[in-house]
Design a protein around this motif. Structure first.
Motif, PDB file in Angstrom:
ATOM      1  N   VAL A   1     -40.611 -57.549  32.392  1.00  0.00           N
ATOM      2  CA  VAL A   1     -40.706 -56.514  31.351  1.00  0.00           C
ATOM      3  C   VAL A   1     -39.995 -55.252  31.831  1.00  0.00           C
ATOM      4  CG1 VAL A   1     -42.951 -57.426  30.599  1.00  0.00           C
ATOM      5  CG2 VAL A   1     -42.893 -55.442  32.088  1.00  0.00           C
ATOM      6  N   HIS A   2     -39.509 -54.495  30.874  1.00  0.00           N
ATOM      7  CA  HIS A   2     -38.866 -53.208  31.196  1.00  0.00           C
ATOM      8  C   HIS A   2     -39.609 -52.119  30.417  1.00  0.00           C
ATOM      9  CE1 HIS A   2     -35.227 -55.346  32.742  1.00  0.00           C
ATOM     10  NE2 HIS A   2     -35.475 -56.188  31.757  1.00  0.00           N
ATOM     11  N   LEU A   3     -40.523 -51.417  31.072  1.00  0.00           N
ATOM     12  CA  LEU A   3     -41.256 -50.329  30.420  1.00  0.00           C
ATOM     13  C   LEU A   3     -40.703 -48.999  30.911  1.00  0.00           C
ATOM     14  CD1 LEU A   3     -44.900 -51.776  30.628  1.00  0.00           C
ATOM     15  CD2 LEU A   3     -43.246 -51.971  28.757  1.00  0.00           C
TER      16      LEU A   3
ATOM     17  N   ALA B   1     -24.194 -58.720  35.741  1.00  0.00           N
ATOM     18  CA  ALA B   1     -23.635 -58.099  34.528  1.00  0.00           C
ATOM     19  C   ALA B   1     -23.972 -56.618  34.510  1.00  0.00           C
ATOM     20  CB  ALA B   1     -24.218 -58.771  33.286  1.00  0.00           C
ATOM     21  N   TYR B   2     -23.363 -55.921  33.585  1.00  0.00           N
ATOM     22  CA  TYR B   2     -23.569 -54.474  33.352  1.00  0.00           C
ATOM     23  C   TYR B   2     -23.019 -53.647  34.533  1.00  0.00           C
ATOM     24  CZ  TYR B   2     -27.542 -56.381  30.520  1.00  0.00           C
ATOM     25  OH  TYR B   2     -28.363 -57.080  29.689  1.00  0.00           O
ATOM     26  N   GLY B   3     -23.281 -52.344  34.448  1.00  0.00           N
ATOM     27  CA  GLY B   3     -22.847 -51.423  35.502  1.00  0.00           C
ATOM     28  C   GLY B   3     -23.543 -51.671  36.831  1.00  0.00           C
TER      29      GLY B   3
ATOM     30  N   VAL C   1     -32.191 -63.337  39.318  1.00  0.00           N
ATOM     31  CA  VAL C   1     -30.821 -62.993  38.918  1.00  0.00           C
ATOM     32  C   VAL C   1     -30.636 -62.984  37.397  1.00  0.00           C
ATOM     33  CG1 VAL C   1     -28.387 -63.657  39.153  1.00  0.00           C
ATOM     34  CG2 VAL C   1     -29.957 -64.035  41.060  1.00  0.00           C
ATOM     35  N   HIS C   2     -29.956 -61.943  36.918  1.00  0.00           N
ATOM     36  CA  HIS C   2     -29.385 -61.934  35.565  1.00  0.00           C
ATOM     37  C   HIS C   2     -27.985 -62.521  35.712  1.00  0.00           C
ATOM     38  CE1 HIS C   2     -28.334 -59.762  31.594  1.00  0.00           C
ATOM     39  NE2 HIS C   2     -27.268 -60.466  31.951  1.00  0.00           N
ATOM     40  N   ALA C   3     -27.804 -63.749  35.214  1.00  0.00           N
ATOM     41  CA  ALA C   3     -26.552 -64.475  35.461  1.00  0.00           C
ATOM     42  C   ALA C   3     -25.693 -64.558  34.202  1.00  0.00           C
ATOM     43  CB  ALA C   3     -26.885 -65.883  35.965  1.00  0.00           C
TER      44      ALA C   3
ATOM     45  N   ILE D   1     -29.838 -57.485  19.099  1.00  0.00           N
ATOM     46  CA  ILE D   1     -28.847 -57.614  20.180  1.00  0.00           C
ATOM     47  C   ILE D   1     -29.554 -57.514  21.525  1.00  0.00           C
ATOM     48  CG2 ILE D   1     -26.965 -56.349  21.347  1.00  0.00           C
ATOM     49  CD1 ILE D   1     -25.643 -56.008  18.643  1.00  0.00           C
ATOM     50  N   CYS D   2     -29.358 -58.537  22.338  1.00  0.00           N
ATOM     51  CA  CYS D   2     -29.904 -58.555  23.699  1.00  0.00           C
ATOM     52  C   CYS D   2     -29.019 -59.510  24.498  1.00  0.00           C
ATOM     53  CB  CYS D   2     -31.360 -59.015  23.713  1.00  0.00           C
ATOM     54  SG  CYS D   2     -31.606 -60.688  23.096  1.00  0.00           S
ATOM     55  N   SER D   3     -29.156 -59.466  25.815  1.00  0.00           N
ATOM     56  CA  SER D   3     -28.293 -60.300  26.647  1.00  0.00           C
ATOM     57  C   SER D   3     -29.107 -61.046  27.696  1.00  0.00           C
ATOM     58  CB  SER D   3     -27.255 -59.441  27.362  1.00  0.00           C
ATOM     59  OG  SER D   3     -26.431 -58.837  26.397  1.00  0.00           O
ATOM     60  N   PRO D   4     -28.757 -62.339  27.913  1.00  0.00           N
ATOM     61  CA  PRO D   4     -27.841 -63.176  27.161  1.00  0.00           C
ATOM     62  C   PRO D   4     -28.207 -63.157  25.669  1.00  0.00           C
ATOM     63  CG  PRO D   4     -28.606 -64.308  29.142  1.00  0.00           C
ATOM     64  CD  PRO D   4     -29.398 -63.071  29.028  1.00  0.00           C
TER      65      PRO D   4
ATOM     66  N   SER E   1     -41.217 -62.214  28.646  1.00  0.00           N
ATOM     67  CA  SER E   1     -40.757 -61.577  27.403  1.00  0.00           C
ATOM     68  C   SER E   1     -39.383 -60.919  27.524  1.00  0.00           C
ATOM     69  CB  SER E   1     -41.771 -60.529  26.949  1.00  0.00           C
ATOM     70  OG  SER E   1     -41.812 -59.446  27.866  1.00  0.00           O
ATOM     71  N   ASP E   2     -39.002 -60.439  28.716  1.00  0.00           N
ATOM     72  CA  ASP E   2     -37.850 -59.534  28.850  1.00  0.00           C
ATOM     73  C   ASP E   2     -37.984 -58.389  27.843  1.00  0.00           C
ATOM     74  OD1 ASP E   2     -35.531 -58.336  29.674  1.00  0.00           O
ATOM     75  OD2 ASP E   2     -34.189 -59.797  28.764  1.00  0.00           O
ATOM     76  N   HIS E   3     -39.219 -57.915  27.675  1.00  0.00           N
ATOM     77  CA  HIS E   3     -39.504 -56.839  26.719  1.00  0.00           C
ATOM     78  C   HIS E   3     -38.686 -55.594  27.088  1.00  0.00           C
ATOM     79  CE1 HIS E   3     -42.140 -54.530  23.978  1.00  0.00           C
ATOM     80  NE2 HIS E   3     -42.171 -53.592  24.908  1.00  0.00           N
TER      81      HIS E   3
ATOM     82  N   PRO F   1     -27.673 -50.482  22.234  1.00  0.00           N
ATOM     83  CA  PRO F   1     -28.443 -50.773  23.451  1.00  0.00           C
ATOM     84  C   PRO F   1     -29.140 -52.138  23.329  1.00  0.00           C
ATOM     85  CG  PRO F   1     -29.474 -48.994  22.189  1.00  0.00           C
ATOM     86  CD  PRO F   1     -28.159 -49.289  21.532  1.00  0.00           C
ATOM     87  N   GLY F   2     -29.024 -52.935  24.377  1.00  0.00           N
ATOM     88  CA  GLY F   2     -29.486 -54.332  24.324  1.00  0.00           C
ATOM     89  C   GLY F   2     -30.939 -54.478  24.744  1.00  0.00           C
ATOM     90  N   GLY F   3     -31.663 -55.284  23.984  1.00  0.00           N
ATOM     91  CA  GLY F   3     -33.042 -55.583  24.357  1.00  0.00           C
ATOM     92  C   GLY F   3     -33.923 -55.637  23.127  1.00  0.00           C
TER      93      GLY F   3
HETATM   94  O1  URP Z   1     -30.580 -57.209  26.678  1.00  0.00           O
HETATM   95  C1  URP Z   1     -31.476 -57.223  27.521  1.00  0.00           C
HETATM   96  N1  URP Z   1     -31.998 -58.355  27.914  1.00  0.00           N
HETATM   97  N2  URP Z   1     -31.895 -56.069  28.041  1.00  0.00           N
HETATM   98  C2  URP Z   1     -32.817 -55.908  29.071  1.00  0.00           C
HETATM   99  C3  URP Z   1     -32.158 -55.889  30.421  1.00  0.00           C
HETATM  100  C4  URP Z   1     -31.870 -57.278  30.909  1.00  0.00           C
HETATM  101  O2  URP Z   1     -30.725 -57.700  30.907  1.00  0.00           O
HETATM  102  O3  URP Z   1     -32.787 -57.988  31.314  1.00  0.00           O
END
Ligand code: URP
Ligand code: ZN
Ligand code: ZN
Length: 448
Positions: free
Chosen positions: A59-61, A153-155, A179-181, A283-286, A311-313, A332-334
């Protein structure tokens, strides 16, 4: 024996069995599992399932990402999680360039401690500027970070050489790399090409991140982990091509584990057809892929190629999503999924016949606890923390911004009807959610 609380008449569901019994709780722990336990304080679980508290290891809070910070903070996010039956989360800590890993951990930990209503752990992200700090990985591990996140991925992306160095340091400390692959170079090339050709709509997000480029990165990072002699856990797998790489590596004896998420199991790329900002919200990644990918992921879950569903919330507000509408790569993705995860996997997975009720508990509770060393969590056993959910398997819920408690103000699962929802959530023996009310005090959550 005397108890503080007894859960009576429920059907207990663990990763390996389903049976009727009462649960006796004292001092926050399960101390008895037997028939006919008595206590002044009872939770009646007749016709209900009783599961371990769900564990969400991704999760990302209140996480700063680019110019925004993900919408839910440690209070609103963990409250929504608890309404959905989750009693433990693992979030992330990222050290600043001139900060030690341990200082960053302490800072993030005290922020979470002051707000979280459920127990939490933290993965340490190894940022590009942390490569010169790899000698601090052991100290971060000793201070309580058992897993280390690497982005391809990303910066925050590490190159392959940096990944190798990070793997070696994490391995020496006894940690687990996660890993985010995705193949970032190829993806950014496709993004630039599509934008130049005027293909800016949200559907081009998925078209710029084809499955083969996720699978390539998964295969490559497994090879790097194998060379470094470390296990590796792959986050948010969205396609059959990628999980196939994990499956084959495991057949060859490599220690690789895999996660997928509700957005890949309950949504398809049709979401991008919605008008205006609605089409850009998911929109989210993957990326969210097609219906065939989704159905195949369920098949891989059924045959136990995956180990966790998290969840990758990572929600952003409608306004923040809207501000990026000029092109898909500016959004912004997520997505928010912290509250519906446990129930939706029951509804779509168990009720629709893809997985068993025990696989559901295994994927959402037991293996997440085992994989991340949460020894007191994830199971219904004498001696474990009394983190439990009384789950009504026939309660119907329509997912909407009103029925959920997340802060984003939107949900990509709008109008989805699911069957099965938690009625009581218990954390270390304390009832924290009951009959639609949160009873927990802000900051009661503990770092684990
Ligand atoms: O798009 C997403 N999944 N954002 C959250 C950060 C990540 O890549 O896990
Ligand atoms: Zn990621
Ligand atoms: Zn994530």
């Amino acid at each position: 024996m005397s108890y503080d609380l007894v859960i009576k008449n429920g059907t207990l569901v663990t990763a390996s069995s389903t049976y009727k019994a009462d649960i006796g709780i004292k001092n926050g722990r399960i101390i008895a599992i037997a028939e006919k336990l008595e206590c002044d304080k009872i939770v009646d679980a007749t016709d209900r399932l009783v599961t371990p508290g769900a564990i969400d290891t991704h999760v990302h809070l209140e996480m700063p990402i680019g110019k925004y910070t993900s919408t839910d903070d440690f209070y609103t996010g963990t409250k929504a999680a608890a309404f959905g039956g989750t009693t433990t989360i693992i979030d992330f800590v990222e050290a600043g360039e001139n900060q030690t890993l341990v200082d960053a951990l302490e800072e993030r930990k005290s922020k979470a401690e002051s707000r979280s209503i459920i127990d939490f752990g933290l993965h340490m992200t190894i940022m590009p500027h942390d490569i010169k700090k790899l000698n601090q990985v052991q100290a971060a591990f000793d201070a309580g970070c058992k897993s280390f996140k690497i982005y391809m991925a990303y910066g925050n992306k590490l190159n392959d050489g940096e990944i190798l160095l990070a793997f070696e340091a994490i391995g020496e400390a006894g940690g687990l790399p996660i890993v985010h692959a995705e193949n970032w170079d190829a993806i950014t090339t496709l993004i630039d090409k599509n934008i130049k050709e005027g293909n800016t709509g949200p559907e081009w997000h998925t078209k710029s991140r084809p499955a083969i480029l996720e699978a390539e990165a998964v295969g490559r990072v497994i090879d790097l982990a194998t060379y470094a002699g470390v296990p590796v856990h792959i986050f948010h797998i969205s396609c059959p091509e990628a999980i196939e790489r994990v499956k084959n590596a495991r057949i060859q004896g490599h220690y690789v584990t895999a996660e997928t998420c509700p957005q890949y199991l309950c949504l398809t790329d049709e979401v991008f057809e919605a008008e205006g900002v609605e089409g850009a919200l998911p929109i989210c990644s993957p990326p969210i892929r097609g219906i065939v990918d989704q159905l195949e992921l369920w098949e891989y879950l059924s045959s136990e190629s995956f180990h966790t569903i998290s969840s990758d919330h990572c929600p952003f507000t409608l306004k923040e999503k809207e501000a990026g509408m000029e092109a898909f790569n500016k959004v912004p993705g997520g997505v928010p999924s912290i509250e519906m995860r446990f129930s939706s996997i029951y509804s779509r997975g168990v009720r629709d016949g893809f997985i068993t009720v025990n696989q559901w508990v295994d994927l959402c509770c037991t293996t997440p606890a085992w994989l991340f060393g949460l020894e007191s969590k994830g199971d219904i056993q004498v001696g474990k923390d009394a983190d439990l959910v009384v789950f009504n398997p026939s309660k119907e819920v329509e997912l909407s911004r009103e029925s959920l408690h997340e802060e984003a103000g939107w949900t990509p699962y709008k109008d989805q009807k699911i069957t099965g929802w938690p009625e009581v959530t218990i954390s270390r023996g304390e009832i924290i959610v009951e009959n639609g009310k949160c009873l927990a005090e802000k900051g009661r959550g503990q770092f684990i």
